[in-house]
Design a protein around this motif. Sequence first.
Motif, short mmCIF file in Angstrom:
data_model
loop_
_atom_site.label_atom_id
_atom_site.label_comp_id
_atom_site.label_asym_id
_atom_site.label_seq_id
_atom_site.Cartn_x
_atom_site.Cartn_y
_atom_site.Cartn_z
N SER A 1 25.94 20.32 -44.28
CA SER A 1 26.75 21.36 -43.66
C SER A 1 28.14 20.82 -43.40
O SER A 1 28.40 19.62 -43.55
CB SER A 1 26.11 21.82 -42.34
N ALA A 2 29.05 21.72 -43.00
CA ALA A 2 30.42 21.30 -42.74
C ALA A 2 30.48 20.29 -41.61
O ALA A 2 31.37 19.45 -41.56
CB ALA A 2 31.28 22.52 -42.40
N GLY A 3 29.53 20.36 -40.70
CA GLY A 3 29.51 19.44 -39.57
C GLY A 3 28.75 18.17 -39.84
O GLY A 3 28.52 17.38 -38.91
N GLN B 1 38.99 24.83 -29.60
CA GLN B 1 39.24 24.48 -31.00
C GLN B 1 38.69 25.54 -31.93
O GLN B 1 37.75 26.28 -31.60
CB GLN B 1 38.59 23.13 -31.32
N GLU B 2 39.27 25.58 -33.11
CA GLU B 2 38.76 26.45 -34.16
C GLU B 2 37.36 25.97 -34.56
O GLU B 2 37.05 24.79 -34.50
CB GLU B 2 39.69 26.41 -35.38
N GLY B 3 36.56 26.88 -34.95
CA GLY B 3 35.24 26.52 -35.44
C GLY B 3 34.18 26.44 -34.36
O GLY B 3 33.05 26.05 -34.64
N TRP B 4 34.54 26.79 -33.11
CA TRP B 4 33.54 26.66 -32.04
C TRP B 4 32.39 27.63 -32.26
O TRP B 4 31.25 27.34 -31.88
CB TRP B 4 34.18 26.90 -30.67
N ARG B 5 32.66 28.78 -32.88
CA ARG B 5 31.58 29.75 -33.09
C ARG B 5 30.49 29.18 -33.99
O ARG B 5 29.30 29.34 -33.73
CB ARG B 5 32.14 31.03 -33.69
N ALA B 6 30.90 28.48 -35.06
CA ALA B 6 29.91 27.87 -35.95
C ALA B 6 29.13 26.80 -35.21
O ALA B 6 27.91 26.65 -35.41
CB ALA B 6 30.60 27.28 -37.18
N ARG B 7 29.82 26.04 -34.35
CA ARG B 7 29.11 25.00 -33.59
C ARG B 7 28.17 25.62 -32.56
O ARG B 7 27.08 25.11 -32.33
CB ARG B 7 30.13 24.08 -32.91
N ARG C 1 30.96 34.85 -27.70
CA ARG C 1 30.50 35.00 -29.08
C ARG C 1 30.27 36.47 -29.42
O ARG C 1 29.81 36.80 -30.50
CB ARG C 1 29.20 34.19 -29.29
#
Length: 913
Positions: free
Chosen positions: A379-381, A428-434, A473
């Motif tokens: 995954s991206a993370g 930060q950007e991307g917190w929703r995916a996290r 969210r």
Amino acid sequence: MSKQPAPPGISPREAEILARLGEHRSNAEIAAELFISVRTVETHVSSLLRKLDAPDRRALAGLAARLARPAPAPVTLPAPLSPFVGRAREREALRDAVTAHRQVTAVGPGGVGKTRLVLAVAADLAGAFPDGVWFVDLVPVTDPGMVTAAVAAALGLGEQQGGGFDDAVPAALAGHRALLVLDNCEHLADGVAPFVERLLARCPQVSVLATSRARLMVPFEWVYPVPPLSLDGESDAVALFRNRAAAVGATIEDAQVDQVADLCRKLDGVALAIELAAARLPTLGLDGLVAGLGDHLRLLVGGYRADDRHRSVRAMLDWSQALLSGDDLALLRRVAVFVAPFTAPAAAAVAGFDPLAPGHLADGLARLADQSLLGVTASAGGTRYRVLETIRQYGAEQLAAAGEQDEAPARHLRWCLTAAGELADSGQEGWRARFDAVADDLRAALSWAADRPDRRADAYRLALLLGGLAFDRNLIGESQQRYEQAAALAGDPAPALRHAAAVAACRMRGDDAYRLWRAAADAAGDTAAARDLAAATTTYYRKAGAFTRRPPRAEPMALLARARELAGDDLAAQTAVALADCAAAGYAFFAEQAEEAASRMLTLAGRAVELARRLGDPLAEGAALFALTGAHRRAGDEFAAAATARRRVELLEIAAGRSGGPAGAAPGGGNLTPDIADELIDALFIATVTSIGTGDLVAARSWGRRLRDLPLLAEAGHVATARILMADALAGHATDVLAESGRFLDGWIRAGRPPARHLGPAAAAVAMVHDLRGDRPARDEWLAVLDQLGVTAEDRAGYHPVFEAIALLHHGEPARAGERLAVPGAWRTGILMHWHVALRVEAAVLAGHPKAADLLTETRPLVAGNPIAGALLDRAAALLDDDGKAVLATAAAFEAAGCPYQRQRTLHLAGLV
């Protein structure tokens, strides 16, 4: 659901008509099939001829045959990572069952291969379900109440304003021929069974294919027992073993086939056990596998391990455990607490305690993945590991056997608290995916902690964090649920109940908000209780249209009286009481039309604003400005109302920490709490309305777009677009109205077609635009929507005459327009009052009414400052004087005011078009 692809510039409706032209349907046939008028079909066909540069209908049909082919039905099945082997008979039998029955449950023990078989069958049947095959993995879901939410996520649905997922999912699937695959239902039977029953009852063309260890016990269910892999001769079991052995570089010679067949029999033909055995073949050899597995099978005879549903899976897992080192055993059972894919650092935080050395974890995870005991996902993370459900359940038992049944879940809880806290503080950007990556673990940890008295404080904290994160969210239904859960865990439940009440208000759940404010008051001290009781009263009046069943009016009045008694000298309580007084006065004005009510409202609202400013609370001041806006409007001062509404939006956006920013931005990027969000939504709504009333359509469209684009309203199209539809219709942006009207209608239908009298102006505006375009059948369809919204004749009196008059004047019927505008009623205090009186003058002039000049003189002071109403009067005066040059001069005024329709009408009246 899948839609036909449209060529560039072709609308969805035109694409539907284009497809039917390719099938050589007549206009009448198309109209009947799409439930529209023949005139509407003709209009779309003309548009298609122009857009596709086709010389005639025959050429258009030829193009349609090439362009309007249906898009492939969506198939959301996960891609298999290894080939499907064997099971030809089972595949055919299950395929036939799904074809013949609407709800089929594939039943069998864990590891028998239910999921792989169902995926293969679903792929086979994809062509039989033109609206798609949708796969829902229920493994990460631990709460039966979240089943519908999981299905909604798979369908790409979001939370509904004014309605939850229980209505959204059936609404999305209604009328569609689709297959829904629900995988791993056994731990959620209490949630799956009622969901499936409701879905099948409401969606007669939907089929459900489920996997479970036990039948679901719902009507229409057809149970298909999934047998073990066949074991005779060159069986499916042997074929699977050979295939998986080849994948790890091992070869089965023909002379070893009988030995492999014996191994598969001892594994009871369970697919998962066979795959795991094949994965270990390179290191243990066939003899070692047979000997080791045989020992453990003998150990499992008797006692509770003789359970038929688990015997073969337990045998496989016990055997797998015997092949692991002590450290790997500890790691496997500890990471089994994760319900969603996890990273190596997360595993270290949860599993990294004695006897595991810190440096062991990364290698240990790799070894477990090599043995197929963990799945691996890039995954991206970073790399994530996933514990299969059967192994996760087995790991819980092993934790208890090792005496770690409290330590590992407690460390998992602490990790979840840390993760949730970091997300809450993140900008930060991307917190929703996290958040999405850890959300199921947060829910599982909360469920574990909530049942343990010694973990109550941690459970309370996690419930609060999850409530806030879910709100950010845009999972506002879950947000309210988590805040209410936090209240049940708290020593002082009032703060969490207030959060829950504010979220309920955002959801337009008046009953819930009222109930929660009252509950907060019951739990609070005197002055705090006064604030909560006053908030309940304010909710009763301000959210009147959002109640399912409103209590008798005497009840909130009694609450307000009690709040006044408890408020004492507390400034915050006094401010809350003042706001409730304003809300009650506003209701009295509408209910009784008392003439003195407007003056009283101004006095009350002014006092509320003063108290809020002394308090230094921008949220209270925003609510007070709402009351003051209403008071100005009741007093007939639309310009003061508009200015106050603008000030309210600016104040709330500053309070939210994002001047002009969207609601629902990342945590840490602002201060958009539920109570501020509720006020901001309302503020934008009112700002749009008051700008329309004063003829500032440029501002109205700007406010309306900002309201439409709020993420919290992303799935509530009927709420988000209601006012921009009105502004666009009055301005004359017909194309935008037609586009947004589809979102309005879709959102309302998804919400379950709720009564919503306050949305009547939007439907009336759309009806007017269709009338201006000469599409009377479409106009009548939207007038029918007015009826379905529950709009009464009295409700319409405040705005419908204006929309009807504009259309009648457009069609050259000024006398009838004048008759419609002569009716007494709510328009005198409505937002379209200026429009009403100005159009009444135009109708009188064009109809040759003898008192038109007097009416013109009387009306000018009423609309002074309104650029559009003023231009309408200027044009009427020029027409009365038969001054063509003066008539034409008003075109520039309309253009400057952002009203292209009236500019075009001016050119028509001047004889230029």
